[in-house]
Structures are given as structure tokens and as C-alpha cells.
Write a protein that holds these residues in place. Sequence first.
Motif, PDB file in Angstrom:
ATOM      1  N   MET A 196      32.535  77.362  48.375  1.00 24.37           N
ATOM      2  CA  MET A 196      32.126  75.959  48.453  1.00 24.37           C
ATOM      3  C   MET A 196      33.030  75.127  47.556  1.00 24.37           C
ATOM      4  O   MET A 196      33.156  75.401  46.357  1.00 24.37           O
ATOM      5  CB  MET A 196      30.665  75.820  48.001  1.00 24.37           C
ATOM      6  CG  MET A 196      30.115  74.405  48.126  1.00 24.37           C
ATOM      7  SD  MET A 196      28.338  74.316  47.760  1.00 24.37           S
ATOM      8  CE  MET A 196      28.333  74.770  46.018  1.00 24.37           C
TER       9      MET A 196
ATOM     10  N   ASP B  95      26.921  69.534  53.168  1.00 25.38           N
ATOM     11  CA  ASP B  95      27.726  70.397  54.043  1.00 25.38           C
ATOM     12  C   ASP B  95      27.357  71.863  53.838  1.00 25.38           C
ATOM     13  O   ASP B  95      27.212  72.629  54.798  1.00 25.38           O
ATOM     14  CB  ASP B  95      29.221  70.189  53.780  1.00 25.38           C
ATOM     15  CG  ASP B  95      29.716  68.850  54.303  1.00 25.38           C
ATOM     16  OD1 ASP B  95      29.009  68.231  55.124  1.00 25.38           O
ATOM     17  OD2 ASP B  95      30.807  68.426  53.872  1.00 25.38           O
ATOM     18  N   PHE B  96      27.200  72.259  52.582  1.00 18.97           N
ATOM     19  CA  PHE B  96      26.831  73.645  52.273  1.00 18.97           C
ATOM     20  C   PHE B  96      25.424  73.950  52.779  1.00 18.97           C
ATOM     21  O   PHE B  96      25.176  75.019  53.357  1.00 18.97           O
ATOM     22  CB  PHE B  96      26.911  73.877  50.767  1.00 18.97           C
ATOM     23  CG  PHE B  96      26.481  75.254  50.343  1.00 18.97           C
ATOM     24  CD1 PHE B  96      27.290  76.353  50.588  1.00 18.97           C
ATOM     25  CD2 PHE B  96      25.267  75.447  49.697  1.00 18.97           C
ATOM     26  CE1 PHE B  96      26.886  77.626  50.207  1.00 18.97           C
ATOM     27  CE2 PHE B  96      24.864  76.709  49.311  1.00 18.97           C
ATOM     28  CZ  PHE B  96      25.673  77.808  49.566  1.00 18.97           C
TER      29      PHE B  96
ATOM     30  N   ARG C 118      23.844  72.555  55.272  1.00 23.12           N
ATOM     31  CA  ARG C 118      23.867  72.659  56.740  1.00 23.12           C
ATOM     32  C   ARG C 118      24.510  73.959  57.202  1.00 23.12           C
ATOM     33  O   ARG C 118      24.109  74.545  58.210  1.00 23.12           O
ATOM     34  CB  ARG C 118      24.591  71.443  57.316  1.00 23.12           C
ATOM     35  CG  ARG C 118      23.739  70.169  57.215  1.00 23.12           C
ATOM     36  CD  ARG C 118      24.533  68.918  57.440  1.00 23.12           C
ATOM     37  NE  ARG C 118      23.695  67.719  57.257  1.00 23.12           N
ATOM     38  CZ  ARG C 118      24.152  66.549  56.876  1.00 23.12           C
ATOM     39  NH1 ARG C 118      25.455  66.381  56.669  1.00 23.12           N
ATOM     40  NH2 ARG C 118      23.333  65.527  56.720  1.00 23.12           N
ATOM     41  N   GLN C 119      25.513  74.400  56.465  1.00 27.67           N
ATOM     42  CA  GLN C 119      26.151  75.680  56.801  1.00 27.67           C
ATOM     43  C   GLN C 119      25.141  76.816  56.688  1.00 27.67           C
ATOM     44  O   GLN C 119      25.052  77.673  57.580  1.00 27.67           O
ATOM     45  CB  GLN C 119      27.327  75.938  55.857  1.00 27.67           C
ATOM     46  CG  GLN C 119      27.982  77.300  56.063  1.00 27.67           C
ATOM     47  CD  GLN C 119      29.019  77.603  54.991  1.00 27.67           C
ATOM     48  OE1 GLN C 119      29.601  76.697  54.413  1.00 27.67           O
ATOM     49  NE2 GLN C 119      29.236  78.878  54.721  1.00 27.67           N
ATOM     50  N   ILE C 120      24.354  76.830  55.603  1.00 28.74           N
ATOM     51  CA  ILE C 120      23.347  77.863  55.416  1.00 28.74           C
ATOM     52  C   ILE C 120      22.282  77.774  56.503  1.00 28.74           C
ATOM     53  O   ILE C 120      21.828  78.796  57.043  1.00 28.74           O
ATOM     54  CB  ILE C 120      22.701  77.734  54.015  1.00 28.74           C
ATOM     55  CG1 ILE C 120      23.733  78.018  52.920  1.00 28.74           C
ATOM     56  CG2 ILE C 120      21.504  78.669  53.880  1.00 28.74           C
ATOM     57  CD1 ILE C 120      24.306  79.428  52.947  1.00 28.74           C
ATOM     58  N   GLN C 121      21.898  76.536  56.861  1.00 28.78           N
ATOM     59  CA  GLN C 121      20.907  76.357  57.923  1.00 28.78           C
ATOM     60  C   GLN C 121      21.372  76.982  59.229  1.00 28.78           C
ATOM     61  O   GLN C 121      20.610  77.674  59.918  1.00 28.78           O
ATOM     62  CB  GLN C 121      20.625  74.867  58.122  1.00 28.78           C
ATOM     63  CG  GLN C 121      19.833  74.222  57.001  1.00 28.78           C
ATOM     64  CD  GLN C 121      19.754  72.704  57.148  1.00 28.78           C
ATOM     65  OE1 GLN C 121      20.592  72.091  57.827  1.00 28.78           O
ATOM     66  NE2 GLN C 121      18.765  72.089  56.510  1.00 28.78           N
ATOM     67  N   GLU C 122      22.633  76.731  59.576  1.00 25.86           N
ATOM     68  CA  GLU C 122      23.173  77.272  60.818  1.00 25.86           C
ATOM     69  C   GLU C 122      23.275  78.789  60.778  1.00 25.86           C
ATOM     70  O   GLU C 122      23.000  79.470  61.775  1.00 25.86           O
ATOM     71  CB  GLU C 122      24.552  76.656  61.106  1.00 25.86           C
ATOM     72  CG  GLU C 122      24.518  75.168  61.428  1.00 25.86           C
ATOM     73  CD  GLU C 122      23.627  74.853  62.607  1.00 25.86           C
ATOM     74  OE1 GLU C 122      23.697  75.574  63.620  1.00 25.86           O
ATOM     75  OE2 GLU C 122      22.845  73.881  62.520  1.00 25.86           O
ATOM     76  N   GLU C 123      23.653  79.334  59.639  1.00 22.35           N
ATOM     77  CA  GLU C 123      23.756  80.794  59.505  1.00 22.35           C
ATOM     78  C   GLU C 123      22.389  81.452  59.624  1.00 22.35           C
ATOM     79  O   GLU C 123      22.244  82.516  60.249  1.00 22.35           O
ATOM     80  CB  GLU C 123      24.421  81.150  58.174  1.00 22.35           C
ATOM     81  CG  GLU C 123      25.896  80.787  58.116  1.00 22.35           C
ATOM     82  CD  GLU C 123      26.516  81.028  56.746  1.00 22.35           C
ATOM     83  OE1 GLU C 123      25.765  81.395  55.819  1.00 22.35           O
ATOM     84  OE2 GLU C 123      27.747  80.841  56.606  1.00 22.35           O
TER      85      GLU C 123
END
Length: 210
Positions: free
Chosen positions: A1, A194-195, A197-202
Motif C-alpha cells: 500500500m 483504495d486499500f 476497496r481492494q480488500i472488499q473485492e478480495e
Amino acid sequence: MNRKGILVVVSGFSGVGKGTLMHCLTERYGYYALSISATTRAPREGEEDGREYFFRTKEEFEKLIEEDRLIEYACYCGNYYGTPRDYVEDQMEQGRDVILEIEFQGALKIREQYPDALLLFVMPPDTQTLVERLRGRGTETDEVIRARLAQAVEESGQVEHYDYMIINDDLDQSVEEVHRLIDSQHNKINRNLDFVRQIQEEIKAFAKGE
């Protein structure tokens, strides 16, 4: 990150010890950057362009104003002083937290342009200590000290616009308090969307067995 730098504004009454506090902070934690102001005043003996100040002619400075390349500026005793936008934003892009030691009028201009900036106001433990520090300099007359205290009256009415106050009684503790406040800002949710949302998508992908 990727960690983007934070803009930190430090204000306080004359004689409260802002300069000493910021010097100790940057000495202890080398990744902070003290903003360098641009000015039209002549360099004093021993000063270098780009170290103490960016020394500019009046014409050069006014061009910076016209091109919106200053975050804030003011005129004192016939000379311009201002904060160069390029320097500040370049340092922040490199991940360095940038500290501006400026008065409250400049601080309010910063807040208008950078709503996420962290505004800190340095306070003395009591008024008597502030007076003693002003007198302890040994360079100012009683008249000048009274003028500085009169200015402090005006500044005290602006403290509510700041995020936190630092009571500069014990220097070492004050340095650590400023450091903790700045460091904690990096974990605010709105600075890390951004981080998040990245975790949410993963998590969604794992939940679906992807």
C-alpha cells in the motif's frame, strides 16, 4: 500500500517554542519535511537559496501568485512570504509528511485548499510561562513583548479552527505527542479508501470461491 504524505500546519503564540519543537521532531524522525517558504527579502549572512528560503525577486514572486503556484502568501514589512505548492506536493507524493509552521491566517487558507490537512496549535502550559519565555530571549523590549501578547489575544480566538492543541510544557513529551498525532492520521479510513476497496473485492472473490 502506497503511503502518501500528510500536510501538517503548526501555529502558536510567539515565544511558545514552535521552532524548537519542530526542529526536535525532524531531528528525531528524519522522514518529516519542513516546508521551505519563498520570500522577496534579501538573504542574510549564511543563508542559502533552497535551504532557509527560496529567495525570489518581487517580479518572480508575483508571477508565482498569478500562476497559482503558492498555497498561501502574505506581505510583512514590505516583503512577500509564501508556501510554494510544487515543493509541498512533490514531498507529499514521495510519502513525506510536510510540516508548515505558519500563522493562523495562512492556516485557514490551507484548510480551504486541503480539507484533510492536520492543524495543530501549540499552547503554553500557562500565560506566565509564555511571558517568561518571551523575556528569556533577551532580545525584545517590554513594548515588543506587550505587542506580541496583544497578538496572542487575537490568535487565541482562532484556536477553535484547529484540530488539536499541543501544550508545550515538556519538550520531549510534546515531540512525541505531535509524532503520534501525525502518524495516526495515516490510518484514517478516508485516507485509505483504495486499500479498503481492494480488500472488499478480495473478500468477495474468496467468498464466491474464486
